[in-house]
Design an enzyme around this catalytic site. Structure first.
Site, PDB file in Angstrom:
ATOM      1  N   PHE A 254      37.342  -9.982  15.859  1.00 29.58           N
ATOM      2  CA  PHE A 254      38.091  -9.365  14.744  1.00 29.58           C
ATOM      3  C   PHE A 254      39.548  -9.820  14.630  1.00 29.58           C
ATOM      4  CE2 PHE A 254      35.425  -5.169  15.234  1.00 29.58           C
ATOM      5  CZ  PHE A 254      34.327  -5.775  14.663  1.00 29.58           C
TER       6      PHE A 254
ATOM      7  N   LYS B   8      26.671  -0.971   9.359  1.00 27.71           N
ATOM      8  CA  LYS B   8      26.091  -2.273   9.746  1.00 27.71           C
ATOM      9  C   LYS B   8      25.682  -2.231  11.208  1.00 27.71           C
ATOM     10  CE  LYS B   8      26.887  -7.245   9.622  1.00 27.71           C
ATOM     11  NZ  LYS B   8      27.765  -8.302   9.133  1.00 27.71           N
TER      12      LYS B   8
ATOM     13  N   ASN C 188      23.816  -7.526  12.069  1.00 28.88           N
ATOM     14  CA  ASN C 188      24.904  -8.333  12.621  1.00 28.88           C
ATOM     15  C   ASN C 188      24.308  -9.461  13.484  1.00 28.88           C
ATOM     16  OD1 ASN C 188      27.579  -9.068  13.452  1.00 28.88           O
ATOM     17  ND2 ASN C 188      28.199  -6.958  13.075  1.00 28.88           N
TER      18      ASN C 188
END
Ligand SMILES: Cc1cc2nc3c(=O)[nH]c(=O)nc-3n(C[C@H](O)[C@H](O)[C@H](O)COP(=O)(O)O)c2cc1C
Length: 354
Positions: free
Chosen positions: A124, A229, A258
């Site tokens: 991220f 998700k 994912n």
């Protein structure tokens, strides 16, 4: 064609030591194009593919076509206009975290071209919710639905995860048509634990409540849709728990899936840590979508993602029950016309069956 025979070899060669270089080159070009009306209309004229037969309304949002760009490509939302001009029906931007963070050390993306796969352990990297909000406030809105994917900052302790998600949600509410709660990236320590029944229930309860509060504060009848998700590595019992929680907390949809921790389907042995995406994920993602659709029995829609490279893969995912699909890895291997290629093929199927 030109992409695969000329551009792709060049891109792959210049980024052989670190595939992320190619990503930054593409993102910089798309971000620049996003600022030019002339370039945007040229891209749109070449790439976009419009047909009323492709349009659909899912979880209260109108989509011009069902082929979206998956989370993680435009992490800061700097190239949304150009990506929209490439013909995607929607974009999941992010994953954004409350705090700006650099992500893991590079290299952190690895290509497995012989299998049309990638392993990534990005972790991220993003500018953080405040900076992204500030930039979006100065930018024109794009015409297709944008969903912001929210994750937990690495520095935030697990016990404070909920407040971390809520903070980003409030910052990005004005710029989202829907939110994705990302609890399935394998690259943030502890994140996938948020898929467990109790923590997931607490997280989704707080998120759904917050979207209702924000809607009533702004006099909107409908709160922003919330999707979850999930990872393809969940067991059937874990999937059942996720479904129970999503239904009881009135979540608007599930995205499956994912990247995977499995290395099945890779020809080349590897010790690289991270999530695997692309072709090797496709069968598992389809099976997951099919199982979830059977279990939810139409109560909420499912978004299918994983190894979709063309219209046949897309059709397989729709046949499994998906209402919308997303792509990431095929954008790298097939090139910028991927949305057009899939949509053209999908339209052909609908003509063939009528
Ligand atoms: C380099 C890379 C970065 C990604 N980053 C994110 C992310 O930030 N958030 C997210 O939800 N998914 C992320 N993903 C996962 C994709 O959104 C998608 O779920 C997965 O790659 C499977 O789809 P695909 O086979 O079409 O790539 C990332 C995938 C890749 C390859």
């Amino acid at each position: 064609m030109v992409f695969k025979s000329i551009l792709r070899p060049v891109f792959f060669k210049v980024s052989a030591d670190d595939p992320e270089k190619a990503h930054h080159l593409v993102m910089t070009s798309l971000a620049l194009a996003s600022k030019s009306k002339v370039l945007l209309s040229i891209i749109e004229a070449a790439m976009a593919y419009k047909s009323p037969a492709l349009a659909r309304t899912v979880f209260g949002v109108d989509f011009p076509n069902p082929v979206g760009l998956a989370g993680g490509f435009d992490k800061n939302g700097t190239a949304l206009p150009a990506l929209a001009a490439l013909g995607f029906g929607f974009i999941e931007a992010g994953t954004v975290t409350r705090y700006q963070q650099p992500g893991n050390a590079r290299p952190r993306i690895f290509r497995f071209s012989e299998n049309e796969a990638l392993i990534n352990r990005m972790g991220f990297p993003n500018q953080g919710a405040d900076a992204i909000r500030a930039r979006l406030a100065r930018s024109p809105r794009v015409k297709i639905p944008i969903g912001w994917s929210l994750g937990k900052s690495k520095v935030t302790p697990q016990a404070e995860a909920i407040e971390d998600y809520l903070y980003s949600l409030r910052q990005l509410d004005d710029f989202s048509d829907f939110f994705t709660i990302n609890v399935s990236s394998p690259n943030t320590p502890g994140l996938r634990k948020l898929q467990d029944k109790e923590p997931l229930d607490q997280l989704l309860h707080a998120i759904v409540q917050e979207t209702a509060t924000l809607a009533s504060q702004q006099g909107r009848a409908q709160p922003k849709a919330v999707l979850v998700k999930i990872a393809p590595d969940l067991t059937q019992e874990q999937i059942d728990d996720v479904i129970d929680v999503c239904l009881s907390r009135n979540v608007n949809g599930i995205i499956a899936s994912n990247t995977t921790l499995s290395r099945a389907g890779l020809q080349r042995a590897t010790t690289e840590v991270g999530g695997l995406s692309g072709r090797p994920l496709h069968a598992r993602a389809c099976a997951m979508v099919q199982y979830i659709c059977q279990q939810v029995d139409g109560k909420i829609p499912v978004v299918g993602v994983g190894g979709i490279f063309g219209p046949d893969d897309a059709k397989r995912m729709f046949d499994a029950g998906a209402s919308l699909i997303q792509v990431y890895t095929s954008f790298i291997y097939e090139g910028p016309a991927i949305a057009k290629q899939i949509n053209t093929g999908l339209l052909q199927y609908t003509h063939d069956t009528h």
